[in-house]
Design an enzyme around this catalytic site. Structure first.
Site, PDB file in Angstrom:
ATOM      1  N   ASP A 284      10.007  41.930  16.464  1.00  0.00           N
ATOM      2  CA  ASP A 284       8.843  41.488  17.255  1.00  0.00           C
ATOM      3  C   ASP A 284       8.154  40.288  16.623  1.00  0.00           C
ATOM      4  OD1 ASP A 284       6.767  42.182  19.421  1.00  0.00           O
ATOM      5  OD2 ASP A 284       5.550  42.071  17.611  1.00  0.00           O
TER       6      ASP A 284
ATOM      7  N   TYR B 110       1.391  33.908  15.645  1.00  0.00           N
ATOM      8  CA  TYR B 110       1.484  34.410  14.275  1.00  0.00           C
ATOM      9  C   TYR B 110       1.751  33.263  13.306  1.00  0.00           C
ATOM     10  CZ  TYR B 110       1.993  39.078  16.420  1.00  0.00           C
ATOM     11  OH  TYR B 110       1.815  40.232  17.151  1.00  0.00           O
TER      12      TYR B 110
ATOM     13  N   PRO C 127       0.767  50.958  13.330  1.00  0.00           N
ATOM     14  CA  PRO C 127       0.830  52.419  13.217  1.00  0.00           C
ATOM     15  C   PRO C 127       0.184  52.958  11.944  1.00  0.00           C
ATOM     16  CG  PRO C 127       2.942  51.454  12.642  1.00  0.00           C
ATOM     17  CD  PRO C 127       2.101  50.336  13.199  1.00  0.00           C
TER      18      PRO C 127
ATOM     19  N   LYS D 209      -2.701  54.092   0.189  1.00  0.00           N
ATOM     20  CA  LYS D 209      -2.800  53.165  -0.943  1.00  0.00           C
ATOM     21  C   LYS D 209      -4.241  52.855  -1.324  1.00  0.00           C
ATOM     22  CE  LYS D 209      -1.719  48.830  -0.359  1.00  0.00           C
ATOM     23  NZ  LYS D 209      -0.912  47.623  -0.012  1.00  0.00           N
TER      24      LYS D 209
END
Length: 314
Positions: free
Chosen positions: A49, A54, A208, A217
């Site tokens: 994707d 971007y 997600p 983390k």
């Protein structure tokens, strides 16, 4: 790797896919991207994707170089259009002019003859939906895209696009790409599911792991080399005390189940048949290797586990 049908189409996409948002062309160079995408391909991922916005087009350039040696017919490549990529009043949105100019730019940067999937990256209130539907169908007829869909549209907007397409004997949106994770559920569960089942729209969900918060983390603080330091714009909404309390409990549950917190978060999404693919991001090989195992672990999420997750998420 398991494969799922993309909505009502005959196209099959890997249930785990890899995306390039905030990675390729930004924190990930061509060499690393090549290693990641080749490993993804070897692990059975066929859906890659991207979007024209971007890294201002650099993400598409990096991906184009990285997939050069992978057989094109084995890949499902996507891009998107809406956000500003050119100067002037027509350099954004979903007008026919901007869509046409944007798809040509994406094809050139990705170094491919066609896109398998093309998304209207947001709803454009300034452009009639009729114009969007017609333009996407022109691109399909020209062979520049194979399927078109939406991203972050509401159910009513998707239903209207499908209605227009049906009236004019055209192809409506096949897929929708929404934000969906344990902390962001409203758009999918309260709205989109009302149209996905009726119109057979496939969901290719993004973020997600809630910008990495659901990996655990950040349970004990913010690491210096983390996205919360380098790119805090999107993660701050998830990096709250309330979310961290829930993430610590989810991490403990994942450990009991013999999986990582990230795998639990992805498997939780894959429990839904409406989801065609979960778009994951990775800047390291270890992250990718861990993410692709989530599909195998989804079977551990029985009713008892799902109830425990709901209790944690409250």
């Amino acid at each position: 790797m398991n494969y799922r049908k993309l909505g009502r189409s005959g196209l099959k996409v890997s249930e785990i896919s890899i995306g390039s948002w905030i990675t390729f062309g930004d924190s990930v160079n061509v060499r690393t991207a090549t290693d990641l995408l080749k490993l993804a391909y070897e692990k059975g991922i066929n859906y890659f994707d991207n979007a024209d916005v971007y890294a201002l087009g650099e993400s598409e350039k990096v991906m184009g170089k990285a997939i050069k040696d992978i057989p094109r017919h084995e890949l499902v490549i996507s891009s998107k259009v809406f956000w500003p990529t050119q100067k002037g009043p027509n350099g954004r949105g979903l007008s026919r002019k901007h869509i046409m100019e944007s798809v040509h730019g994406s094809l050139k940067r990705l170094d491919t003859d066609y896109l398998d999937l093309y998304f209207a990256h947001r709803y454009d209130p300034d452009t009639p939906i009729e114009e969007v539907v017609e333009t996407m169908n022109i691109l399909i007829q020209q062979g520049k895209i194979l399927y078109w869909g939406t991203s972050m549209w509401k159910a009513a907007q998707i239903a209207k696009a499908n209605g227009i397409a049906k009236e004019r004997n055209l192809i409506g949106p096949t897929m929708e790409q929404p934000l969906y994770n344990m902390f962001s559920r409203e758009l999918v569960e309260d709205d989109l599911l009302t149209v996905t089942e009726n119109k057979k729209i496939g969901l290719t969900v993004f973020s997600p792991l809630a910008q990495g918060v659901l990996t655990g983390k950040y349970n004990d603080g913010v690491p210096e080399d983390s996205r919360a330091v380098s790119n805090p714009e999107f993660i701050n909404r998830y990096l709250t005390d309330a979310h961290l309390v829930k993430t610590r409990a989810l991490s403990a549950l994942a450990k009991e189940l013999g999986m990582t917190a990230a795998q639990l978060a992805i498997a939780w999404i894959l429990r839904r048949d409406e989801v065609s693919s979960v778009i994951t991001g990775a800047s390291k090989v270890s992250q990718l290797e861990s993410n692709v195992k989530a599909g195998e672990l989804a079977g551990k999420l029985d009713e008892e586990v799902l109830v425990k997750i709901e209790e944690i998420l409250a």
